[in-house]
Every structure is written in structure tokens, then in C-alpha cells.
Design a protein around this motif. Sequence first.
Motif, PDB file in Angstrom:
ATOM      1  N   GLN A   5       1.559  13.764 -10.059  1.00 41.37           N
ATOM      2  CA  GLN A   5       2.489  14.888 -10.128  1.00 41.37           C
ATOM      3  C   GLN A   5       3.045  15.032 -11.542  1.00 41.37           C
ATOM      4  OE1 GLN A   5       5.851  14.254  -7.552  1.00 41.37           O
ATOM      5  NE2 GLN A   5       5.734  16.321  -6.738  1.00 41.37           N
ATOM      6  N   THR A  48       0.800  -1.228   0.000  1.00 40.48           N
ATOM      7  CA  THR A  48       0.000   0.000   0.000  1.00 40.48           C
ATOM      8  C   THR A  48       0.834   1.280   0.000  1.00 40.48           C
ATOM      9  OG1 THR A  48      -1.763  -1.192   1.135  1.00 40.48           O
ATOM     10  CG2 THR A  48      -1.896   1.199   1.166  1.00 40.48           C
ATOM     11  N   PRO A  49       1.860   1.427   0.840  1.00 32.66           N
ATOM     12  CA  PRO A  49       2.627   2.681   0.808  1.00 32.66           C
ATOM     13  C   PRO A  49       3.334   2.911  -0.532  1.00 32.66           C
ATOM     14  CG  PRO A  49       3.145   1.437   2.802  1.00 32.66           C
ATOM     15  CD  PRO A  49       2.306   0.562   1.943  1.00 32.66           C
ATOM     16  N   ILE A  50       3.816   1.844  -1.115  1.00 31.80           N
ATOM     17  CA  ILE A  50       4.495   1.995  -2.408  1.00 31.80           C
ATOM     18  C   ILE A  50       3.475   2.351  -3.483  1.00 31.80           C
ATOM     19  CG2 ILE A  50       5.837   0.813  -4.195  1.00 31.80           C
ATOM     20  CD1 ILE A  50       7.178  -0.784  -1.952  1.00 31.80           C
ATOM     21  N   ARG A  51       2.338   1.684  -3.470  1.00 27.58           N
ATOM     22  CA  ARG A  51       1.305   1.974  -4.462  1.00 27.58           C
ATOM     23  C   ARG A  51       0.849   3.431  -4.357  1.00 27.58           C
ATOM     24  NH1 ARG A  51      -3.346  -1.618  -3.682  1.00 27.58           N
ATOM     25  NH2 ARG A  51      -3.832  -0.164  -2.032  1.00 27.58           N
ATOM     26  N   GLN A  52       0.680   3.928  -3.126  1.00 27.45           N
ATOM     27  CA  GLN A  52       0.272   5.317  -2.938  1.00 27.45           C
ATOM     28  C   GLN A  52       1.333   6.278  -3.468  1.00 27.45           C
ATOM     29  OE1 GLN A  52      -0.477   5.409   1.268  1.00 27.45           O
ATOM     30  NE2 GLN A  52      -2.587   4.680   1.057  1.00 27.45           N
ATOM     31  N   ARG A  53       2.585   5.935  -3.243  1.00 24.04           N
ATOM     32  CA  ARG A  53       3.670   6.791  -3.723  1.00 24.04           C
ATOM     33  C   ARG A  53       3.710   6.798  -5.251  1.00 24.04           C
ATOM     34  NH1 ARG A  53       6.492  11.198  -3.506  1.00 24.04           N
ATOM     35  NH2 ARG A  53       8.701  10.942  -3.958  1.00 24.04           N
ATOM     36  N   VAL A  54       3.503   5.642  -5.871  1.00 27.68           N
ATOM     37  CA  VAL A  54       3.479   5.557  -7.331  1.00 27.68           C
ATOM     38  C   VAL A  54       2.341   6.408  -7.872  1.00 27.68           C
ATOM     39  CG1 VAL A  54       3.020   4.014  -9.282  1.00 27.68           C
ATOM     40  CG2 VAL A  54       4.615   3.321  -7.482  1.00 27.68           C
ATOM     41  N   GLN A  55       1.177   6.311  -7.250  1.00 22.74           N
ATOM     42  CA  GLN A  55       0.026   7.091  -7.705  1.00 22.74           C
ATOM     43  C   GLN A  55       0.277   8.588  -7.541  1.00 22.74           C
ATOM     44  OE1 GLN A  55      -3.008   5.252  -5.318  1.00 22.74           O
ATOM     45  NE2 GLN A  55      -3.487   3.705  -6.877  1.00 22.74           N
ATOM     46  N   GLN A  56       0.919   8.957  -6.422  1.00 15.44           N
ATOM     47  CA  GLN A  56       1.245  10.366  -6.183  1.00 15.44           C
ATOM     48  C   GLN A  56       2.200  10.886  -7.245  1.00 15.44           C
ATOM     49  OE1 GLN A  56       3.491  10.980  -2.635  1.00 15.44           O
ATOM     50  NE2 GLN A  56       3.567  13.193  -2.840  1.00 15.44           N
ATOM     51  N   LEU A  57       3.219  10.087  -7.551  1.00 12.15           N
ATOM     52  CA  LEU A  57       4.191  10.511  -8.556  1.00 12.15           C
ATOM     53  C   LEU A  57       3.573  10.603  -9.948  1.00 12.15           C
ATOM     54  CD1 LEU A  57       7.319   8.518  -7.330  1.00 12.15           C
ATOM     55  CD2 LEU A  57       6.949  10.989  -7.191  1.00 12.15           C
ATOM     56  N   ARG A  58       2.671   9.674 -10.255  1.00 13.74           N
ATOM     57  CA  ARG A  58       1.997   9.741 -11.557  1.00 13.74           C
ATOM     58  C   ARG A  58       1.139  10.996 -11.667  1.00 13.74           C
ATOM     59  NH1 ARG A  58       0.193   3.538 -12.494  1.00 13.74           N
ATOM     60  NH2 ARG A  58       2.141   2.846 -13.425  1.00 13.74           N
TER      61      ARG A  58
END
Length: 103
Positions: free
Chosen positions: A32, A20-30
Motif C-alpha cells: 500500500q 503469519t497474520p502479522i507478516r501478511q499485514r506488514v506485506q499489505q501495508l508495504r
Amino acid sequence: MPDDDEDGAGVSLDFLYRCTPIRQRVQQLRAQQQNTPPPAAAAPTGDGTPSSVVRTLAAQLTELKRRHRDKISVLQQALEAAHGENLELRRRLGAQRTLQTPG
């Protein structure tokens, strides 16, 4: 189907999206990345001359090359002087040896 770890990270996409934390970070970066405009390409000048950045870099490169040539010239002169001194010392040493050898 190609490997799931296209960048060679050694983990699968499935693992990345299950975490979950990695997925959230990926979504945030996308998100952005989508909001950031692509970098503007260097606009060519209308008269066909290089941009001021290119001119500045070319001038800096020319100056660096000149300094490099000057340093090489100084080093070559120092090397020639050292070779001459070395030759003189070898000659002196040879002369001393011939005087010291019993005859």
C-alpha cells in the motif's frame, strides 16, 4: 547489531515475521505504501508571497491573539475591582472591630 525492536515494541522482527497474520499485514501495508505517492510539498508561489494557507493561519493567529488580549484586559479589570472591593471590606471589618472592642 541493533536491537530487533527498533520502535520499542518489545518484540523481535523474527517473531513478527514468524506470525503469519502479522507478516501478511506488514506485506499489505508495504504494498500500500509503495502504491501511494508521497505527499506533495507546499509549492512556493512564484512571486515570493506566502501561500494562502499560511496567510489564513496567520490571520487566524492574529485574531486569536487579539481576543486573548481583550480577555486578559477584561480579567485584569475584574481583578482590580475585586481587589478594591476586598480592601473596602477589610476597612469596614477593621472599623467594626475597633467599635466593638471594650475600652
